[in-house]
Scaffold this motif. Structure first.
Motif, short mmCIF file in Angstrom:
data_model
loop_
_atom_site.label_atom_id
_atom_site.label_comp_id
_atom_site.label_asym_id
_atom_site.label_seq_id
_atom_site.Cartn_x
_atom_site.Cartn_y
_atom_site.Cartn_z
N GLU A 49 37.77 40.71 35.89
CA GLU A 49 39.25 40.61 35.79
C GLU A 49 39.74 39.78 34.60
OE1 GLU A 49 38.90 42.26 39.85
OE2 GLU A 49 37.61 40.69 38.76
N ILE A 50 38.87 38.63 34.34
CA ILE A 50 39.45 37.70 33.32
C ILE A 50 38.90 38.29 31.87
CG2 ILE A 50 38.62 35.43 32.06
CD1 ILE A 50 38.13 34.42 34.70
N THR A 51 37.77 39.19 31.62
CA THR A 51 37.52 39.57 30.50
C THR A 51 38.44 40.87 30.23
OG1 THR A 51 35.18 39.34 30.99
CG2 THR A 51 35.67 41.11 29.46
N HIS A 52 38.93 41.76 31.23
CA HIS A 52 39.83 42.71 30.92
C HIS A 52 41.34 42.42 31.26
CE1 HIS A 52 35.87 44.64 31.41
NE2 HIS A 52 36.29 45.45 30.33
N GLN A 53 41.60 41.28 31.67
CA GLN A 53 42.85 40.37 31.56
C GLN A 53 43.65 41.44 32.64
OE1 GLN A 53 44.62 37.71 29.83
NE2 GLN A 53 42.57 37.60 30.49
N TYR A 54 43.31 41.69 33.93
CA TYR A 54 44.06 42.33 34.85
C TYR A 54 43.68 41.44 36.39
CZ TYR A 54 39.87 44.65 36.67
OH TYR A 54 38.45 44.91 36.80
N VAL A 55 44.57 41.76 37.42
CA VAL A 55 44.42 40.95 38.62
C VAL A 55 44.11 42.22 39.59
CG1 VAL A 55 45.34 39.73 40.63
CG2 VAL A 55 45.66 39.14 38.31
N THR A 56 43.07 42.19 40.49
CA THR A 56 42.67 43.10 41.67
C THR A 56 43.73 42.72 42.63
OG1 THR A 56 40.76 43.70 40.75
CG2 THR A 56 41.21 44.11 43.18
N VAL A 57 44.71 43.49 43.14
CA VAL A 57 45.64 43.21 44.29
C VAL A 57 45.30 43.87 45.54
CG1 VAL A 57 47.72 43.00 45.09
CG2 VAL A 57 47.30 42.50 42.78
N LYS A 58 44.91 43.20 46.55
CA LYS A 58 44.47 43.83 47.96
C LYS A 58 45.40 43.67 48.87
CE LYS A 58 40.80 44.79 51.15
NZ LYS A 58 39.39 44.74 51.31
N TRP A 59 45.90 44.72 49.28
CA TRP A 59 47.01 44.65 50.45
C TRP A 59 46.27 44.63 51.63
CZ3 TRP A 59 52.44 44.21 49.90
CH2 TRP A 59 53.09 44.45 48.33
N LEU A 60 46.33 43.48 52.30
CA LEU A 60 45.36 43.33 53.59
C LEU A 60 45.77 44.03 54.79
CD1 LEU A 60 44.86 39.60 53.31
CD2 LEU A 60 43.31 41.23 52.37
N ASP A 61 47.12 44.39 55.06
CA ASP A 61 47.59 45.31 56.31
C ASP A 61 46.98 46.84 56.12
OD1 ASP A 61 49.28 45.80 54.33
OD2 ASP A 61 51.18 45.96 55.36
N THR A 62 46.96 47.42 54.93
CA THR A 62 46.65 48.61 54.65
C THR A 62 45.16 48.97 53.91
OG1 THR A 62 47.78 48.80 52.26
CG2 THR A 62 48.99 49.37 54.55
N SER A 63 44.66 47.70 53.50
CA SER A 63 43.30 47.63 52.81
C SER A 63 43.26 48.42 51.30
CB SER A 63 42.17 48.17 53.62
OG SER A 63 41.93 47.44 54.72
N THR A 64 44.57 48.77 51.09
CA THR A 64 44.77 49.55 49.51
C THR A 64 44.59 48.44 48.52
OG1 THR A 64 47.07 49.41 49.72
CG2 THR A 64 46.09 51.33 50.60
N GLN A 65 44.02 48.85 47.49
CA GLN A 65 43.90 47.91 46.24
C GLN A 65 44.26 48.76 45.00
OE1 GLN A 65 39.70 45.63 47.22
NE2 GLN A 65 39.91 46.63 45.32
N GLN A 66 44.71 47.80 44.15
CA GLN A 66 45.33 48.34 42.75
C GLN A 66 44.85 47.26 41.73
OE1 GLN A 66 49.44 47.37 44.83
NE2 GLN A 66 49.84 48.54 42.58
N GLN A 67 44.95 47.69 40.36
CA GLN A 67 44.60 46.74 39.35
C GLN A 67 45.96 46.48 38.75
OE1 GLN A 67 41.23 48.54 37.16
NE2 GLN A 67 40.04 47.53 38.46
N VAL A 68 46.31 45.32 38.76
CA VAL A 68 47.68 44.87 37.79
C VAL A 68 47.29 44.26 36.38
CG1 VAL A 68 49.93 43.89 37.99
CG2 VAL A 68 48.72 44.82 40.36
N PRO A 69 47.64 44.96 35.50
CA PRO A 69 47.28 44.25 34.01
C PRO A 69 48.36 42.98 34.19
CG PRO A 69 47.95 46.51 33.79
CD PRO A 69 48.10 46.01 35.23
#
Length: 420
Positions: A383-403
């Motif tokens: 994440e640090i190398t590519h400058q994004y944050v992995t966001v995980k919504w815990l109630d649905t377990s869905t993940q997304q990468q936010v620059p």
């Protein structure tokens, strides 16, 4: 090591109730133009000797008194009104507004037998309306007390009121009460027998059934009240009727402090616990003059916070303060990105917790779920190398990468969605 008997730690899960009380009380009292005041917890012992009364239980048995290194007699304050009146005099608050509306919240100290709702270090919330001789002042403070209880979801209560007259009227009544009770001395409970000589009025508070039966046929204070006392009390009752505030006239209600006159009142919870008085107060027109200040009639009350919390409908008042965002990280070589994210959280005032353990990522995610977090921000070297944050919504377990450059707008969206 254990805490001293009669003292109690207020743990983080409990402190939320104290904070909520302070928040609600501050709002109500500010609206009614009452101003917070904070006095020292230690005072000269003479202050309480001159105000509370020489023959009260507080003075005789309950005060924490010691001599300091200058051989001065110092007492941990057992109640709040004496300290407020001392502050009113020593700071010459009487030179400002004719009416002073003050409130306080803090610890008090009495050497009593600890039990549920009664500690040796306990806390009181109190208000003092200083400067008015008018019956409407009693109504103002009673109304505020009931408003606070309503806002804190204390629903089952009873307002008990009585007129205890002035000093002269009360002295005549006390003398006749002692003469009457002396006939039944041997039938009184042991504690009442001890009080008969020095503090006969406190016998009215006795919980002993036999003593109460004897009192039922004894003299009543109302017969000793003269016109001014009766008229004052009648106006108080009329105001309560106009506001549809239910009350009981309790002719045995005598507050345990010598400085009260005219109206005395208590708000009692309707439970079976003997410690059911949640608020007590009354008028004290002579105390400030008695302590060396100008003639200043006043009225006030105090609420015991420990007893208040026992009677609050807690579940409906406070929701658990869940963490919104949990920040998990794994095998990172530098933490600059973490602090950049936290600075953005500060801007949007989002509740978060940064994992500072040495656990692996899976354990950190389990911890986030245990805390009830809504989202987990995951940061690793990738994440640090590519400058994004992995966001995980815990109630649905869905993940997304936010620059990282879009994180500001993303947090703004989270803040908005939580409000709606």
């Amino acid at each position: 090591m254990e805490p001293l008997r009669g003292t109690k730690d207020i743990l983080p899960e409990e402190i939320r109730y104290w904070q909520k009380i302070y928040e609600i009380v501050t709002k109500i009292l500010t609206q009614n133009n009452y101003h917070e005041i904070r006095t020292p917890i230690i005072e000269n012992t003479e202050l309480f000797l001159r105000s509370i009364g020489s023959f009260t239980d507080i003075i005789n048995k309950e005060m924490y008194t010691f001599h300091d290194q200058s051989s001065r007699s110092i007492t941990l304050r057992p109640e709040g009104t004496a300290s407020i009146t001392r502050s009113f005099i020593s700071n010459k608050l009487y030179l400002g507004n004719k009416i002073q509306r003050l409130w306080y919240l803090g610890p008090m100290f009495r050497y009593e037998r600890p039990q549920k709702g009664r500690q040796r270090q306990f806390h009181q919330l109190g208000i003092e309306c200083i400067g008015s001789p008018m019956p409407i002042a009693e109504i103002e403070v009673i109304r505020i007390a009931l408003k606070i209880l309503e806002q804190l979801n204390v629903e089952k209560w009873s307002l008990e009121i009585n007129s205890i007259g002035n000093t002269e009227e009360r002295l005549k009544y006390t003398n006749d009460l002692k003469s009457y009770l002396n006939k039944y001395r041997n039938d009184l409970d042991e504690n009442s027998q001890k009080r008969l000589e020095d503090n006969a009025l406190r016998i009215l508070d006795s919980k002993n059934k036999k003593t109460q039966e004897i009192l039922n046929n004894g003299p009543k204070i109302k017969k000793y009240l003269e016109t001014s006392s009766l008229q004052h009390f009648e106006i108080v009752c009329n105001y309560l009727n106009q506001l549809n505030i239910k009350y009981n006239i309790n002719d045995k209600l005598i507050r345990g402090l010598d400085y009260y006159n005219y109206t005395a009142f208590e708000i009692q919870t309707l439970n079976q616990n003997q410690q059911n008085t949640i608020c007590g107060g009354g008028r004290y027109d002579n105390l400030i003059k008695q302590l060396g200040g100008p003639n200043t009639p006043s009225v006030g009350w105090a609420i015991g916070l420990e007893r208040l919390i026992l009677n609050m409908e807690q579940k409906s008042l406070i929701h658990k303060n869940k963490k919104i965002i949990y920040i998990a990280h794994s095998e990172i070589s530098q933490a600059d990105m973490i602090w950049e994210i936290i600075n953005l959280m500060d801007i949007y005032q989002l509740t978060f917790e940064l994992d500072i353990s040495n656990n692996n990522l899976n354990k950190q995610l389990r911890k986030a779920n245990q805390l009830g977090a809504k989202l987990c921000f995951i940061i690793s070297n990738n994440e640090i190398t590519h400058q994004y944050v992995t966001v995980k919504w815990l109630d649905t377990s869905t993940q997304q990468q936010v620059p990282l450059y879009q994180l500001n707008n993303y947090l703004k969206y989270i803040k908005f969605s939580l409000k709606t």
